[in-house]
Write a protein that holds these residues in place. Sequence first.
Motif, PDB file in Angstrom:
ATOM      1  N   ASN C   3      -4.913  -6.539  11.499  1.00 52.55           N
ATOM      2  CA  ASN C   3      -6.197  -7.200  11.700  1.00 52.55           C
ATOM      3  C   ASN C   3      -6.544  -8.155  10.562  1.00 52.55           C
ATOM      4  O   ASN C   3      -6.853  -7.738   9.453  1.00 52.55           O
ATOM      5  N   ARG C   5      -8.730 -10.678  11.552  1.00 57.95           N
ATOM      6  CA  ARG C   5      -9.707 -11.460  12.324  1.00 57.95           C
ATOM      7  C   ARG C   5     -10.981 -11.713  11.529  1.00 57.95           C
ATOM      8  O   ARG C   5     -11.528 -12.812  11.537  1.00 57.95           O
ATOM      9  N   THR C 299      -0.055 -14.084  17.596  1.00 58.27           N
ATOM     10  CA  THR C 299      -1.345 -13.418  17.833  1.00 58.27           C
ATOM     11  C   THR C 299      -1.197 -12.130  18.636  1.00 58.27           C
ATOM     12  O   THR C 299      -2.170 -11.406  18.822  1.00 58.27           O
ATOM     13  N   ASP C 303      -3.990 -10.043  14.669  1.00 52.05           N
ATOM     14  CA  ASP C 303      -5.251 -10.469  15.258  1.00 52.05           C
ATOM     15  C   ASP C 303      -5.949 -11.422  14.289  1.00 52.05           C
ATOM     16  O   ASP C 303      -6.221 -11.070  13.136  1.00 52.05           O
TER      17      ASP C 303
END
Lengths: 340, 340, 340, 340
Positions: C3, C5, C299, C303
């Motif tokens: 992650n 993001r 992706t 993320d």
Amino acid sequence: MINFRNDYCGVCHPKVLEALCEKSKNVYVGYGLDTETNEATLKIKKLINNDNANVYFTVGGTSTNKIVIAHALKSYGAAIACDTGHINVHETGAIEATGHKVLTYPNCNGKLTKEGIEVIMNSHPDFHMVKPGIVYISNSTETGTVYTKQELIELSETCKKYNLYFYIDGARLGCALTSKVCDYTISEMAALCDAFYIGGTKNGLILGEALVVINEKLNDEIRYAIKCHGGMYAKGFVNGIMFNRLFTDNLFFDIAKKENELAETLYNELKQLGVEFLAEQETNQIFPIFNTNIIEQLTKEIDCEIWNSDKDKTTVRFVTSFLSSTEDVVNAINIIKKLL
Amino acid sequence: MINFRNDYCGVCHPKVLEALCEKSKNVYVGYGLDTETNEATLKIKKLINNDNANVYFTVGGTSTNKIVIAHALKSYGAAIACDTGHINVHETGAIEATGHKVLTYPNCNGKLTKEGIEVIMNSHPDFHMVKPGIVYISNSTETGTVYTKQELIELSETCKKYNLYFYIDGARLGCALTSKVCDYTISEMAALCDAFYIGGTKNGLILGEALVVINEKLNDEIRYAIKCHGGMYAKGFVNGIMFNRLFTDNLFFDIAKKENELAETLYNELKQLGVEFLAEQETNQIFPIFNTNIIEQLTKEIDCEIWNSDKDKTTVRFVTSFLSSTEDVVNAINIIKKLL
Amino acid sequence: MINFRNDYCGVCHPKVLEALCEKSKNVYVGYGLDTETNEATLKIKKLINNDNANVYFTVGGTSTNKIVIAHALKSYGAAIACDTGHINVHETGAIEATGHKVLTYPNCNGKLTKEGIEVIMNSHPDFHMVKPGIVYISNSTETGTVYTKQELIELSETCKKYNLYFYIDGARLGCALTSKVCDYTISEMAALCDAFYIGGTKNGLILGEALVVINEKLNDEIRYAIKCHGGMYAKGFVNGIMFNRLFTDNLFFDIAKKENELAETLYNELKQLGVEFLAEQETNQIFPIFNTNIIEQLTKEIDCEIWNSDKDKTTVRFVTSFLSSTEDVVNAINIIKKLL
Amino acid sequence: MINFRNDYCGVCHPKVLEALCEKSKNVYVGYGLDTETNEATLKIKKLINNDNANVYFTVGGTSTNKIVIAHALKSYGAAIACDTGHINVHETGAIEATGHKVLTYPNCNGKLTKEGIEVIMNSHPDFHMVKPGIVYISNSTETGTVYTKQELIELSETCKKYNLYFYIDGARLGCALTSKVCDYTISEMAALCDAFYIGGTKNGLILGEALVVINEKLNDEIRYAIKCHGGMYAKGFVNGIMFNRLFTDNLFFDIAKKENELAETLYNELKQLGVEFLAEQETNQIFPIFNTNIIEQLTKEIDCEIWNSDKDKTTVRFVTSFLSSTEDVVNAINIIKKLL
């Protein structure tokens, strides 16, 4: 002193004043529910060839813009305008004061482009950003240019594509429609938008704008918005009388056309004297560029607005009004001739 | 049809129209920076005997109220008014549309009382509630009553005690000041408040109000608020010309006084015929109570507003205007006499 | 799935959760008037070396921005930000919803410049336009850059010159202050501005921001604004407990520093692999540019946010958070190595 | 010190904290688009037996009220509430700050009545006044009372008759639904309104409310309104986790029921001691009336709010919370017994 400062520099056109005088003993109901307003409304509906349109007479341009935009949008909605748009620059945040963002895109010759709308829509995809809901243009624009029919069609289609209302600020609509470069009628323009207003303040009236609502979704309950946003005129019948006269015997168009013609003469004569301009003349606003060293003297004899200035060159704005005369133009040319 | 519906039923007083006609060829600068506005300003400052006051001419009452209240308050600030206050009832939420709550207290004969302010202040002690910042009254009130000097002094002192601005909506200030029950001058009233406006729309003008700012803290940057809230008038000089005339030769007071006198005659004559009233006559609004069964016929001959109604009794509002005449009063009495 | 993001992807830092658990049996008064809030406040005041500052704990960044800006401005006032400013783009018109325009100037490496303020001030001379009243910056910026001390001094002086409040959105202030390029302490930064907030949501807390008000003019009555604009937190003591812990044992800075270091490692390693970046790494956000044809696969394993994209090149944003680990960084490098 | 001051006095219910701890290592997407939010949503939809409802988790009650009301109304629209309504009194003008008036009618036992709506609708006939668009009630009310099914049906029908949205503020909905006087389920209540929120802050959570939108017209684009009005929670998954737990194993109802039962015991015991009450006990708020001369001592031992007070009698508010225990109740009774 010759006045080319603006087109709201005198009380009103003599024929409008005459109408007010004639009817000054009459008693009317308030808030635009009177017979004069009704007659003026019918004339405008006939002019735009649309029986289903609704017409409301308001007190001024800024409040009319507030009304339409606030009425069109949800709380998170935004208006789209070009960077030089009146709502973006010269209304002291009146639109934002109703809670709405004005999204802008660089103007092209004073105009908002289809591309501008596309770019803004594509960069506002989700709920972390405002939701554009209405497109605002003014016609003629802040720099006196006039949208072409093709441009209006493109804007209109782009609005439909993205589910945006299309609204035209017509503070100087008369000058746009009577411009030599205008290739459409008011009725053709009306058919392309959801609402527009016909400017009275800058077209020979004491005050007042005629808001024409084409899209019935925008029409619903709009009188509430007019009152809430300070645009309701208790003596609405005064607007009724004035607009009734303005749309009798072609007066609206005659006033504007004369202004355009005086500006054109001035533009052509100055051009012949070698004066350069910021843009070509299309309506009653022209933007000559002079050597900065003559500006002090020039503005002693001609009242006008300084548009922008550096130590070498200064652009001024000349605006003709319903009070302007051929004599004003001739005198201005002579004054400038001496200064060049 | 006799018109007692309201006092904004005709274009304007003949002398005001005359002034506009005389000056209709002149050229003026916009936005209230002209010589006529300047002269009108000086006359008002002289009238209230205060060189430090500032005067701004705006387009209408609702927008003037928006301007003053929005300018006086922080985002969480509130205005205090009596329940029947114009801003609370008849402005379509225009004050709330600027983000501010209107706190109310039951009126006493149409008026806000000192006790009302005290109760509201004592029940708003902390940051979980709005912070009252301005007191609003109208004089004359919505029901035609006039504040006494003692009442104004009490309100003024209460405002000072709680650090509240005191603002007077003078849409019908002329009728208040020329009422037989009024025991103060405009200059005495001005000295008791932070700002007030002198109504033009309901006192013989085409439109326009004169906002008088006494407290210099309220004055700072107020032109921005005027523009932002839609009260700026491009052709400010039209207001200038009209108010200049209104404050020449006592015209402002003469118009109002005549309206009051006609209302008084009407009131006295109807009283003699046995008609009851909602309240005593003080200004140009009176509220006779008739049997409901004569209302249909009465309103065919006299245009007026139904104030409230049940199956037995109906109260109507009669308002005299600058267009009203002794003949109107005599005719109305005869009409009613026949119906009783 | 790794992650990268954003930095608000987990409940909260374990030590903060521990503090909440420890104190979960206690009873507290509401609305931030409790002892934990008091302790957290004292720690922040000590940290910035300013006993006169005031600290308020609010629920989120957008509402904190609304509160400060609405509290700083009169109704016609405007905020100045760079075009990429969070308030201009990513708050769904929250500032405009309080009635205020956001004036923008093109960013320079994500930052507002002194020149930007100068240009805006010089083009807003009078009451036909909004009146700028507050300057907004975020530090670190939307693109992860950090203002230098010299830049902050210049902005601060420019604000003083034009009588503007200077406000710093510190949603990611921790990462700014612990950046290797940062040449000032929080106390030095605090001394240059009128108000700033210390972001908790993006620095390991469940929620919450600490609004620090330096200028006492801004402080007056601000609790009203906090409640009115939806930023008041009934269980303010939860913020108190969390911020109290965050400012114990350097936790605030440790969390941020670790994020920066992980981002730096990732940046350096990718750079060595030949990856280009939109900008140099300064904080916990980096912007690598990849061939568009590997993005789909990338992706699936990492993320992250797509920053911008065309058919050839795609820029993504990698953000490290308090949950990120060295292992995440190593794994990400391996994944990308295979895709290049 | 026994705490009966309010029901938001502790961090959160132990089982909710346990859930947060368990999931504190997980990574989630932001803004309520995560799996926990999704599960919580499904549970609420199942509970109200409505697959078409939409659920949004927001940060607090005031901002939730702002969101729904601003989303429901046009710019001139108004909300209807009873005079004691939370939005009218205790939100520092948060609704007015979105531009909307709150119209009020005297409460009947803390409740808005059908008659109240009728009177308001009949006195707002035209565009000179605001247009009511939404009815607001809280259940349980500010004084702890619970609407009956018959009352909700009448309000719902009246709203339909006048084309008004019907919105229920459920800050203390748990206590309403588990009251011994409640004669409906949450699903029956949901079917009668257009939107309501389930309070988490006052029902054992750290923060958070679950806004349930029944009417799909209100649902459209509401995420924009949530962000714009400051109610969007970046770490929405924290709300997701907490509400997911709250609606597992009946926890939501158990917490509320226990609070009600403790309040009932306290009420009954005090009644037996001869204490009078402002109203009968229905939920977790009770309002005993004591001699004023014991209040100083009483509040040294029991933390509570003074509701109103004169020199003879003082009403206080006792609120039980998820932290309250049988022991608290017993102790409180003993304290009071000694003081009587």
